[in-house]
Write a protein that holds these residues in place. Structure first.
Motif, PDB file in Angstrom:
ATOM      1  N   VAL A  60       0.867  -1.173   0.000  1.00  0.00           N
ATOM      2  CA  VAL A  60       0.000   0.000   0.000  1.00  0.00           C
ATOM      3  C   VAL A  60       0.908   1.228   0.000  1.00  0.00           C
ATOM      4  CG1 VAL A  60      -1.767   1.283   1.255  1.00  0.00           C
ATOM      5  CG2 VAL A  60      -1.785  -1.231   1.277  1.00  0.00           C
ATOM      6  N   VAL A  61       0.755   2.069  -1.003  1.00  0.00           N
ATOM      7  CA  VAL A  61       1.508   3.316  -1.061  1.00  0.00           C
ATOM      8  C   VAL A  61       0.540   4.441  -0.708  1.00  0.00           C
ATOM      9  CG1 VAL A  61       2.880   4.869  -2.497  1.00  0.00           C
ATOM     10  CG2 VAL A  61       3.039   2.387  -2.833  1.00  0.00           C
ATOM     11  N   VAL A  62       0.807   5.112   0.394  1.00  0.00           N
ATOM     12  CA  VAL A  62      -0.037   6.237   0.812  1.00  0.00           C
ATOM     13  C   VAL A  62       0.669   7.526   0.450  1.00  0.00           C
ATOM     14  CG1 VAL A  62      -1.248   4.991   2.630  1.00  0.00           C
ATOM     15  CG2 VAL A  62       0.879   6.162   3.162  1.00  0.00           C
ATOM     16  N   ALA A  63      -0.111   8.535   0.090  1.00  0.00           N
ATOM     17  CA  ALA A  63       0.475   9.800  -0.331  1.00  0.00           C
ATOM     18  C   ALA A  63      -0.424  10.953   0.081  1.00  0.00           C
ATOM     19  CB  ALA A  63       0.664   9.814  -1.846  1.00  0.00           C
ATOM     20  N   SER A  64       0.207  12.091   0.305  1.00  0.00           N
ATOM     21  CA  SER A  64      -0.521  13.318   0.611  1.00  0.00           C
ATOM     22  C   SER A  64       0.308  14.495   0.120  1.00  0.00           C
ATOM     23  CB  SER A  64      -0.780  13.439   2.113  1.00  0.00           C
ATOM     24  OG  SER A  64       0.447  13.553   2.811  1.00  0.00           O
ATOM     25  N   TYR A  65      -0.365  15.629  -0.013  1.00  0.00           N
ATOM     26  CA  TYR A  65       0.360  16.830  -0.414  1.00  0.00           C
ATOM     27  C   TYR A  65       1.046  17.454   0.790  1.00  0.00           C
ATOM     28  CZ  TYR A  65      -2.022  16.934  -4.938  1.00  0.00           C
ATOM     29  OH  TYR A  65      -2.475  16.642  -6.194  1.00  0.00           O
ATOM     30  N   ILE A  99       2.183  26.442  -9.872  1.00  0.00           N
ATOM     31  CA  ILE A  99       2.486  25.959  -8.529  1.00  0.00           C
ATOM     32  C   ILE A  99       3.524  24.841  -8.591  1.00  0.00           C
ATOM     33  CG2 ILE A  99       0.288  26.594  -7.471  1.00  0.00           C
ATOM     34  CD1 ILE A  99      -0.679  23.765  -7.908  1.00  0.00           C
ATOM     35  N   THR A 100       4.229  24.671  -7.489  1.00  0.00           N
ATOM     36  CA  THR A 100       5.176  23.569  -7.338  1.00  0.00           C
ATOM     37  C   THR A 100       4.629  22.640  -6.265  1.00  0.00           C
ATOM     38  OG1 THR A 100       7.016  25.013  -7.923  1.00  0.00           O
ATOM     39  CG2 THR A 100       7.561  22.941  -6.827  1.00  0.00           C
ATOM     40  N   VAL A 101       4.117  21.506  -6.682  1.00  0.00           N
ATOM     41  CA  VAL A 101       3.502  20.537  -5.791  1.00  0.00           C
ATOM     42  C   VAL A 101       4.584  19.688  -5.137  1.00  0.00           C
ATOM     43  CG1 VAL A 101       1.990  18.514  -5.718  1.00  0.00           C
ATOM     44  CG2 VAL A 101       1.372  20.481  -7.134  1.00  0.00           C
ATOM     45  N   LYS A 102       4.432  19.432  -3.834  1.00  0.00           N
ATOM     46  CA  LYS A 102       5.302  18.492  -3.122  1.00  0.00           C
ATOM     47  C   LYS A 102       4.427  17.384  -2.563  1.00  0.00           C
ATOM     48  CE  LYS A 102       8.953  21.650  -1.780  1.00  0.00           C
ATOM     49  NZ  LYS A 102       9.732  22.191  -0.654  1.00  0.00           N
ATOM     50  N   ILE A 103       4.837  16.142  -2.823  1.00  0.00           N
ATOM     51  CA  ILE A 103       4.072  14.968  -2.415  1.00  0.00           C
ATOM     52  C   ILE A 103       4.870  14.175  -1.394  1.00  0.00           C
ATOM     53  CG2 ILE A 103       3.072  12.778  -3.196  1.00  0.00           C
ATOM     54  CD1 ILE A 103       2.826  14.119  -6.005  1.00  0.00           C
ATOM     55  N   ASN A 104       4.259  13.878  -0.258  1.00  0.00           N
ATOM     56  CA  ASN A 104       4.841  12.961   0.724  1.00  0.00           C
ATOM     57  C   ASN A 104       4.272  11.579   0.452  1.00  0.00           C
ATOM     58  OD1 ASN A 104       6.161  15.032   2.111  1.00  0.00           O
ATOM     59  ND2 ASN A 104       4.402  15.399   3.414  1.00  0.00           N
ATOM     60  N   PHE A 105       5.108  10.545   0.567  1.00  0.00           N
ATOM     61  CA  PHE A 105       4.604   9.185   0.395  1.00  0.00           C
ATOM     62  C   PHE A 105       5.261   8.253   1.399  1.00  0.00           C
ATOM     63  CE2 PHE A 105       8.498   8.888  -2.028  1.00  0.00           C
ATOM     64  CZ  PHE A 105       8.935   7.585  -1.792  1.00  0.00           C
ATOM     65  N   ALA A 106       4.592   7.147   1.667  1.00  0.00           N
ATOM     66  CA  ALA A 106       5.141   6.080   2.503  1.00  0.00           C
ATOM     67  C   ALA A 106       4.627   4.753   1.966  1.00  0.00           C
ATOM     68  CB  ALA A 106       4.735   6.251   3.960  1.00  0.00           C
ATOM     69  N   ILE A 107       5.472   3.744   2.041  1.00  0.00           N
ATOM     70  CA  ILE A 107       5.117   2.402   1.590  1.00  0.00           C
ATOM     71  C   ILE A 107       4.779   1.570   2.812  1.00  0.00           C
ATOM     72  CG2 ILE A 107       5.919   0.332   0.390  1.00  0.00           C
ATOM     73  CD1 ILE A 107       7.994   2.284  -1.002  1.00  0.00           C
TER      74      ILE A 107
END
Length: 113
Positions: A60-65, A99-107
């Motif tokens: 499961v890869v979770v992501a948020s801005y 805009i410059t989007v930054k995405i955080n993710f965790a596996i």
């Protein structure tokens, strides 16, 4: 318990180049992706691939801005061994500013039993 297997104590960062659809490579269990600056037109949808040796099929890869825009949604699809896709979608009939989007993710490792 949180451990390196689910990405809570290590990570990395990568910056996208060229275009919003350019794939990135980051071999870490968690991290931040800085996307190329982009103006999202009305109802625009863009997908790019994260190549990552920590991802296995079924994870499961979770992501948020970390930094995003109120008009953009983010989804993770096509999780496979070594990669997944991120889709950024402007869900309105309005164009965003550049805009410059930054995405955080965790596996999160899936159970194998």
């Amino acid at each position: 318990l949180a451990s390196s297997k689910i990405g809570y104590n290590s990570g990395g960062a990568v910056t996208q180049t060229t275009s919003i659809t350019t794939g990135v490579t980051l071999n870490a269990p968690s991290g931040t992706i800085t996307c190329v600056s982009n103006e999202f037109t009305q109802n625009q949808s863009d997908t790019f691939t994260l190549t990552n040796s920590f991802i296995e099929a079924g994870d499961v890869v979770v992501a948020s801005y970390q930094d995003g825009h109120a008009r953009l949604t983010l989804t993770v699809t096509d999780v496979a061994s070594g990669s997944c896709n991120f889709t950024l979608n402007n869900v309105t009939n309005n164009t965003t500013s550049t805009i410059t989007v930054k995405i955080n993710f965790a596996i999160i490792k899936a159970s194998t039993t």
